[in-house]
Motif scaffolding. Sequence first.
Motif, mmCIF file in Angstrom:
data_model
loop_
_atom_site.group_PDB
_atom_site.id
_atom_site.type_symbol
_atom_site.label_atom_id
_atom_site.label_comp_id
_atom_site.label_asym_id
_atom_site.label_seq_id
_atom_site.Cartn_x
_atom_site.Cartn_y
_atom_site.Cartn_z
ATOM 1 N N GLY A 9 0.824 -1.214 0.000
ATOM 2 C CA GLY A 9 0.000 0.000 0.000
ATOM 3 C C GLY A 9 0.855 1.261 0.000
ATOM 4 N N PRO A 10 0.182 2.423 0.010
ATOM 5 C CA PRO A 10 0.871 3.698 -0.208
ATOM 6 C C PRO A 10 1.584 4.270 1.013
ATOM 7 C CG PRO A 10 -1.471 4.048 0.067
ATOM 8 C CD PRO A 10 -1.282 2.571 0.096
ATOM 9 N N GLY A 11 1.293 3.781 2.203
ATOM 10 C CA GLY A 11 1.920 4.356 3.397
ATOM 11 C C GLY A 11 1.170 3.923 4.647
ATOM 12 N N SER A 35 12.474 2.915 1.972
ATOM 13 C CA SER A 35 12.294 4.320 1.609
ATOM 14 C C SER A 35 10.809 4.659 1.443
ATOM 15 C CB SER A 35 13.057 4.627 0.325
ATOM 16 O OG SER A 35 12.765 3.651 -0.639
ATOM 17 N N LEU A 36 9.967 3.668 1.118
ATOM 18 C CA LEU A 36 8.555 3.969 0.841
ATOM 19 C C LEU A 36 7.566 3.081 1.590
ATOM 20 C CD1 LEU A 36 8.716 4.547 -3.034
ATOM 21 C CD2 LEU A 36 8.081 6.247 -1.338
ATOM 22 N N VAL A 37 8.057 2.016 2.209
ATOM 23 C CA VAL A 37 7.164 1.115 2.949
ATOM 24 C C VAL A 37 7.353 1.382 4.443
ATOM 25 C CG1 VAL A 37 6.735 -1.304 3.556
ATOM 26 C CG2 VAL A 37 7.191 -0.684 1.172
ATOM 27 N N SER A 85 2.917 -4.156 -9.295
ATOM 28 C CA SER A 85 2.977 -4.177 -10.761
ATOM 29 C C SER A 85 3.317 -2.817 -11.357
ATOM 30 C CB SER A 85 1.643 -4.665 -11.344
ATOM 31 O OG SER A 85 0.632 -3.702 -11.121
ATOM 32 N N LEU A 86 3.315 -1.767 -10.527
ATOM 33 C CA LEU A 86 3.608 -0.422 -11.045
ATOM 34 C C LEU A 86 4.982 0.033 -10.554
ATOM 35 C CD1 LEU A 86 0.139 1.264 -10.504
ATOM 36 C CD2 LEU A 86 1.224 0.778 -12.702
ATOM 37 N N TYR A 87 5.937 0.106 -11.460
ATOM 38 C CA TYR A 87 7.289 0.593 -11.153
ATOM 39 C C TYR A 87 7.877 -0.131 -9.934
ATOM 40 C CZ TYR A 87 5.115 4.006 -14.140
ATOM 41 O OH TYR A 87 4.417 4.579 -15.162
ATOM 42 N N GLY A 88 7.584 -1.404 -9.817
ATOM 43 C CA GLY A 88 8.011 -2.161 -8.639
ATOM 44 C C GLY A 88 9.325 -2.892 -8.846
ATOM 45 N N SER A 111 -2.410 0.876 -4.932
ATOM 46 C CA SER A 111 -1.449 1.826 -5.497
ATOM 47 C C SER A 111 -1.661 3.212 -4.901
ATOM 48 C CB SER A 111 -1.626 1.899 -7.013
ATOM 49 O OG SER A 111 -0.833 2.951 -7.520
ATOM 50 N N SER A 112 -0.582 3.992 -4.857
ATOM 51 C CA SER A 112 -0.694 5.384 -4.390
ATOM 52 C C SER A 112 -1.671 6.168 -5.262
ATOM 53 C CB SER A 112 0.683 6.056 -4.382
ATOM 54 O OG SER A 112 1.300 5.942 -5.645
ATOM 55 N N ALA A 113 -1.812 5.776 -6.543
ATOM 56 C CA ALA A 113 -2.739 6.503 -7.425
ATOM 57 C C ALA A 113 -4.178 6.326 -6.948
ATOM 58 C CB ALA A 113 -2.600 6.002 -8.857
ATOM 59 N N ILE A 162 0.984 10.566 -13.034
ATOM 60 C CA ILE A 162 2.410 10.564 -13.398
ATOM 61 C C ILE A 162 3.245 10.268 -12.154
ATOM 62 C CG2 ILE A 162 4.275 11.877 -14.469
ATOM 63 C CD1 ILE A 162 2.046 13.624 -15.784
ATOM 64 N N PHE A 163 3.973 9.163 -12.203
ATOM 65 C CA PHE A 163 4.812 8.708 -11.099
ATOM 66 C C PHE A 163 6.253 9.204 -11.316
ATOM 67 C CE2 PHE A 163 2.242 5.279 -9.043
ATOM 68 C CZ PHE A 163 1.171 5.266 -9.910
ATOM 69 N N LEU A 164 7.039 9.170 -10.265
ATOM 70 C CA LEU A 164 8.500 9.274 -10.346
ATOM 71 C C LEU A 164 9.005 10.482 -11.132
ATOM 72 C CD1 LEU A 164 9.015 5.475 -11.125
ATOM 73 C CD2 LEU A 164 9.911 6.605 -9.095
ATOM 74 N N VAL A 188 -0.991 17.797 -7.289
ATOM 75 C CA VAL A 188 0.205 17.073 -6.854
ATOM 76 C C VAL A 188 -0.119 16.498 -5.482
ATOM 77 C CG1 VAL A 188 2.586 17.341 -6.058
ATOM 78 C CG2 VAL A 188 1.889 18.285 -8.260
ATOM 79 N N ALA A 189 -0.025 15.177 -5.393
ATOM 80 C CA ALA A 189 -0.381 14.461 -4.160
ATOM 81 C C ALA A 189 0.910 13.890 -3.575
ATOM 82 C CB ALA A 189 -1.364 13.345 -4.483
ATOM 83 N N ALA A 190 1.331 14.433 -2.441
ATOM 84 C CA ALA A 190 2.622 14.044 -1.863
ATOM 85 C C ALA A 190 2.431 13.195 -0.611
ATOM 86 C CB ALA A 190 3.437 15.286 -1.521
HETATM 87 C C1 LIG Z 1 8.865 3.136 -7.384
HETATM 88 S S1 LIG Z 1 7.324 3.939 -7.633
HETATM 89 C C2 LIG Z 1 6.267 2.798 -6.855
HETATM 90 C C3 LIG Z 1 4.792 2.993 -7.140
HETATM 91 C C4 LIG Z 1 3.941 2.004 -6.364
HETATM 92 N N1 LIG Z 1 4.155 0.660 -6.861
HETATM 93 C C5 LIG Z 1 2.441 2.343 -6.388
HETATM 94 O O1 LIG Z 1 1.645 1.504 -6.864
HETATM 95 O O2 LIG Z 1 2.077 3.394 -5.876
HETATM 96 C C6 LIG Z 1 7.476 5.257 -6.506
HETATM 97 C C7 LIG Z 1 6.646 6.454 -6.931
HETATM 98 O O3 LIG Z 1 5.292 6.200 -6.634
HETATM 99 C C8 LIG Z 1 4.663 7.370 -6.176
HETATM 100 N N2 LIG Z 1 4.290 7.154 -4.775
HETATM 101 C C9 LIG Z 1 4.496 6.055 -4.028
HETATM 102 N N3 LIG Z 1 3.941 6.191 -2.802
HETATM 103 C C10 LIG Z 1 3.369 7.415 -2.791
HETATM 104 C C11 LIG Z 1 2.597 8.136 -1.827
HETATM 105 N N4 LIG Z 1 2.322 7.625 -0.632
HETATM 106 N N5 LIG Z 1 2.153 9.364 -2.164
HETATM 107 C C12 LIG Z 1 2.395 9.895 -3.385
HETATM 108 N N6 LIG Z 1 3.110 9.257 -4.336
HETATM 109 C C13 LIG Z 1 3.578 8.028 -4.046
HETATM 110 C C14 LIG Z 1 5.670 8.503 -6.339
HETATM 111 O O4 LIG Z 1 5.517 9.039 -7.638
HETATM 112 C C15 LIG Z 1 6.973 7.747 -6.221
HETATM 113 O O5 LIG Z 1 8.024 8.449 -6.858
#
Ligand SMILES: C[S@@+](CC[C@H](N)C(=O)[O-])C[C@H]1O[C@@H](n2cnc3c(N)ncnc32)[C@H](O)[C@@H]1O
Length: 247
Positions: A9-11, A35-37, A85-88, A111-113, A162-164, A188-190
């Motif tokens: 998941g996203p966070g 870095s993201l999990v 499956s997305l940029y994983g 996905s974060s989207a 748009i990712f990354l 822009v969703a951060a």
């Molecule tokens: C390596 S990709 C992984 C994407 C991931 N597999 C997904 O489904 O969300 C990392 C990018 O996903 C986006 N991302 C991941 N987590 C995010 C979050 N919690 N909020 C906003 N963007 C996020 C950003 O664009 C980040 O640069």
Amino acid sequence: MKVYFIGAGPGDVDLITVKGRDILSRCRVVIFAGSLVSPRHLDFAPEDAETHDSSSLSLDDIRKILMSARERGLDVARLHTGDPSLYGAIREQIEMCEELGIDWEIVPGVSSAFAAAARLGVEYTVPGGTQTLLFTRLEGRTPVPPEESLALLAAHHSSIAIFLSIHDIDKVTGQLLESLPPSTPVVVAARVTWPDESFIRGTLSDIAEKVRSAGITKTALILVGDALESRRRRSCLYHEEFKHGYR
Ligand SMILES: C[S@@+](CC[C@H](N)C(=O)[O-])C[C@H]1O[C@@H](n2cnc3c(N)ncnc32)[C@H](O)[C@@H]1O
């Protein structure tokens, strides 16, 4: 012994699937993308689980961890951010499992989207408007085929996630403006669903400046399209004269 690629998941630690968390709770080896999990997922792993943060690991280090787990007959949970499956970058890890004769399975995630759409209260597909959502990115070290340039994709006038690419927001808006009007809505969703999440709303003409002032340079999505502002439109799904099997 098996390797499970799990979408964490996203966070928000509760945005993993029930299946993903059940598997995590049984795996004695856990590799997570630190870095993201969120490390809070590790609270759901067995107490004696061996944990590895992949942000400092090479592919070869991961191979060694998998081989060691195989020798001990231990299942491995490989936690990826969002949906794997997305940029994983799971392809090379799956190939490695196959080379080593290790069984593997993917467990999807949020996905974060999709988390961003939920937090914003938007629907990317709009009755009477776009029926398409594109996932894409600017090229970085990973090339993007020229036929998938943002200018070409934007010509569809669909919703785009748009990712990354937030580090080069000027390039993103520059390319999109080749096909879309400056008034096109952008969000822009951060760090969506993390405690410090933030959203910046604007248009193609002013979003870059707003992002710069906010100092957002990573972990953000750039969402584009009229769907972001179409909350007042109604679908036919609940119209009284419209009997529909998808309700
Ligand atoms: C390596 S990709 C992984 C994407 C991931 N597999 C997904 O489904 O969300 C990392 C990018 O996903 C986006 N991302 C991941 N987590 C995010 C979050 N919690 N909020 C906003 N963007 C996020 C950003 O664009 C980040 O640069």
